[in-house]
Design a protein around this motif. Structure first.
Motif, mmCIF file in Angstrom:
data_model
loop_
_atom_site.group_PDB
_atom_site.id
_atom_site.type_symbol
_atom_site.label_atom_id
_atom_site.label_comp_id
_atom_site.label_asym_id
_atom_site.label_seq_id
_atom_site.Cartn_x
_atom_site.Cartn_y
_atom_site.Cartn_z
ATOM 1 N N PRO A 66 0.818 -1.226 0.000
ATOM 2 C CA PRO A 66 0.000 0.000 0.000
ATOM 3 C C PRO A 66 0.846 1.268 0.000
ATOM 4 N N ALA A 67 1.944 1.267 0.758
ATOM 5 C CA ALA A 67 2.796 2.459 0.805
ATOM 6 C C ALA A 67 3.440 2.710 -0.544
ATOM 7 N N LEU A 68 3.890 1.657 -1.186
ATOM 8 C CA LEU A 68 4.527 1.816 -2.490
ATOM 9 C C LEU A 68 3.546 2.351 -3.522
ATOM 10 N N ARG A 69 2.329 1.830 -3.513
ATOM 11 C CA ARG A 69 1.310 2.325 -4.444
ATOM 12 C C ARG A 69 1.023 3.808 -4.199
ATOM 13 N N ALA A 70 0.859 4.170 -2.929
ATOM 14 C CA ALA A 70 0.541 5.558 -2.593
ATOM 15 C C ALA A 70 1.666 6.501 -3.021
ATOM 16 N N ARG A 71 2.895 6.080 -2.813
ATOM 17 C CA ARG A 71 4.032 6.926 -3.183
ATOM 18 C C ARG A 71 4.152 7.048 -4.704
ATOM 19 N N ILE A 72 3.816 5.980 -5.429
ATOM 20 C CA ILE A 72 3.821 6.040 -6.895
ATOM 21 C C ILE A 72 2.771 7.041 -7.382
ATOM 22 N N TRP A 73 1.573 6.962 -6.826
ATOM 23 C CA TRP A 73 0.500 7.890 -7.232
ATOM 24 C C TRP A 73 0.893 9.337 -6.942
ATOM 25 N N GLU A 74 1.481 9.568 -5.777
ATOM 26 C CA GLU A 74 1.901 10.927 -5.416
ATOM 27 C C GLU A 74 2.958 11.445 -6.393
ATOM 28 N N ALA A 75 3.919 10.608 -6.739
ATOM 29 C CA ALA A 75 4.985 11.028 -7.653
ATOM 30 C C ALA A 75 4.443 11.303 -9.051
ATOM 31 N N LEU A 76 3.525 10.475 -9.518
ATOM 32 C CA LEU A 76 2.952 10.666 -10.851
ATOM 33 C C LEU A 76 2.085 11.921 -10.912
ATOM 34 N N ALA A 77 1.450 12.262 -9.790
ATOM 35 C CA ALA A 77 0.592 13.453 -9.767
ATOM 36 C C ALA A 77 1.396 14.722 -10.048
ATOM 37 N N LEU A 78 2.697 14.682 -9.808
ATOM 38 C CA LEU A 78 3.546 15.848 -10.048
ATOM 39 C C LEU A 78 3.964 15.988 -11.509
ATOM 40 N N ASP A 79 3.726 14.941 -12.299
ATOM 41 C CA ASP A 79 4.124 14.973 -13.713
ATOM 42 C C ASP A 79 3.063 14.282 -14.566
ATOM 43 N N PRO A 80 2.068 15.045 -15.051
ATOM 44 C CA PRO A 80 0.978 14.448 -15.841
ATOM 45 C C PRO A 80 1.446 13.782 -17.131
ATOM 46 N N GLU A 81 2.649 14.094 -17.587
ATOM 47 C CA GLU A 81 3.155 13.525 -18.845
ATOM 48 C C GLU A 81 3.972 12.252 -18.635
ATOM 49 N N ASP A 82 4.176 11.863 -17.417
ATOM 50 C CA ASP A 82 4.993 10.681 -17.156
ATOM 51 C C ASP A 82 4.321 9.437 -17.740
ATOM 52 N N PRO A 83 5.056 8.577 -18.472
ATOM 53 C CA PRO A 83 4.474 7.364 -19.064
ATOM 54 C C PRO A 83 3.910 6.389 -18.041
ATOM 55 N N GLY A 84 4.272 6.562 -16.784
ATOM 56 C CA GLY A 84 3.764 5.673 -15.753
ATOM 57 C C GLY A 84 2.269 5.762 -15.541
ATOM 58 N N HIS A 85 1.644 6.861 -15.991
ATOM 59 C CA HIS A 85 0.186 6.985 -15.861
ATOM 60 C C HIS A 85 -0.529 5.871 -16.610
#
Length: 330
Positions: free
Chosen positions: A205-224
């Motif tokens: 759960p922590a890893l998922r939450a941290r991934i979502w937070e990091a992606l929210a800072l970059d809408p263009e990141d391919p991880g979305h």
């Protein structure tokens, strides 16, 4: 306290003809497994934990045990011992659960005594992570090792420690709570309410939450592309090369875990550190960077004999561990 010893188990292995029953309450599942003295599974039964309370779990475990025995053509009279792996803190000496993070009613609940009384078979109870550690030491990736650290990365971060062939419990039965090692001053809050614990970085759960937070800072990141759908944590490693956000979070998680492992190696000088759980299913993409970071942080003399490896028993580790505990009881 009942002493479960890998060394003793190896010195006097149970006969292949002996039959034991392993029960597990972990990962949202109830499981019953019949095995022989070599730890080979002969039959099994399982169902979802759902919203059962403690007595509901107890009654369902009985039915699953009988079903697994019936499938193997056995009755309780054929079983030498029962081992239970429980997803929460336990008192192994009294055979009681302390509480469950998933189900109500497990506060000071005499699960081992109730199962023993109902099935008429000697029963032992252990925390699921410690059971998994024992299982990996007897039947899994740490076979032949007498000093082992097992770390489980899943919905939480748990573990088990074996020193000189013996499971370590500590003064209040909390030895092996590796998720609560402090890896940074401050940082996000752990599930226990304290800051900077490993579980706040390395649990699923922590890893998922941290991934979502990091992606929210970059809408263009391919991880979305990944997080727009349900995904398993091992899939993250397929995006490390193309997603800066995912790469940074994974690198930080590996570093935090390596710091905890380096401290454990320096303190206990183990022969093996075994990593299990969902995140560990990522294989070499996870293990190789982790091994490199551990080498970077660890006292060199302690590294000479230690092996860092992935668990072999997979999601079966707790119930296989329960089987190993039952066999040790035999």
């Amino acid at each position: 306290m009942t002493e479960f010893t890998v060394k003793r188990f190896r010195a006097r292995p149970p006969a292949a003809s002996e039959r034991v029953l392993g029960l597990a309450i972990a990962g949202g599942l109830l499981r019953a497994v019949v095995a022989n003295g070599k730890g080979q599974i002969l039959s099994h039964a399982a169902e979802s934990l759902d919203n059962l309370d403690a007595y509901g779990v107890f009654h369902r475990l009985q039915h699953l045990a009988v079903a697994a025995l019936s499938t193997a053509g056995l009755t309780t009279a054929d079983v030498k011992a029962v081992g239970i792996a429980f997803g929460g803190p336990v008192d192994p000496l009294r055979g009681v659960t302390i509480f469950s993070p998933r189900s109500p009613g497990f506060e000071d609940f005499p699960l081992a005594a109730l199962i023993e009384e109902r099935l008429g078979v000697p029963t032992v109870l252990e925390n699921d992570a410690r059971a998994a550690a024992f299982g990996e030491a007897v039947f899994g990736a740490a076979r032949g090792c007498q000093t082992v650290i097992y770390i489980h990365l899943g919905t939480g971060v748990g573990g088990g420690i074996i020193v000189d062939g013996r499971l370590v419990y500590g003064a209040s039965n909390t030895a092996g709570e590796i998720g609560h090692i402090v890896v940074t001053a401050g940082g996000p809050l752990c599930s226990c309410g304290k800051p900077g614990h490993l579980e706040a970085y390395a649990s699923e759960p922590a890893l998922r939450a941290r991934i979502w937070e990091a992606l929210a800072l970059d809408p263009e990141d391919p991880g979305h592309e990944l997080v727009r759908r349900p995904f398993r944590v091992p899939e993250l490693f397929q995006y490390v090369a193309i997603s800066p956000a995912i790469r940074d979070v994974i690198a930080d998680t590996v570093q935090k875990l390596a710091l905890a492992i380096a401290s454990l190696i320096a303190s206990l000088n183990p022969e093996a550190v075994i990593i299990g759980g969902t995140i560990a299913e990522s294989g070499a993409a996870f293990l190789e960077p982790l091994q490199g970071r551990v080498r970077q942080f660890t006292y060199p003399a302690s590294l000479r004999r230690v092996r860092i490896a992935l668990a072999e028993l997979g999601p079966d580790a707790p119930v296989i561990g329960a089987i190993a505990l039952a066999l040790a009881r035999v």
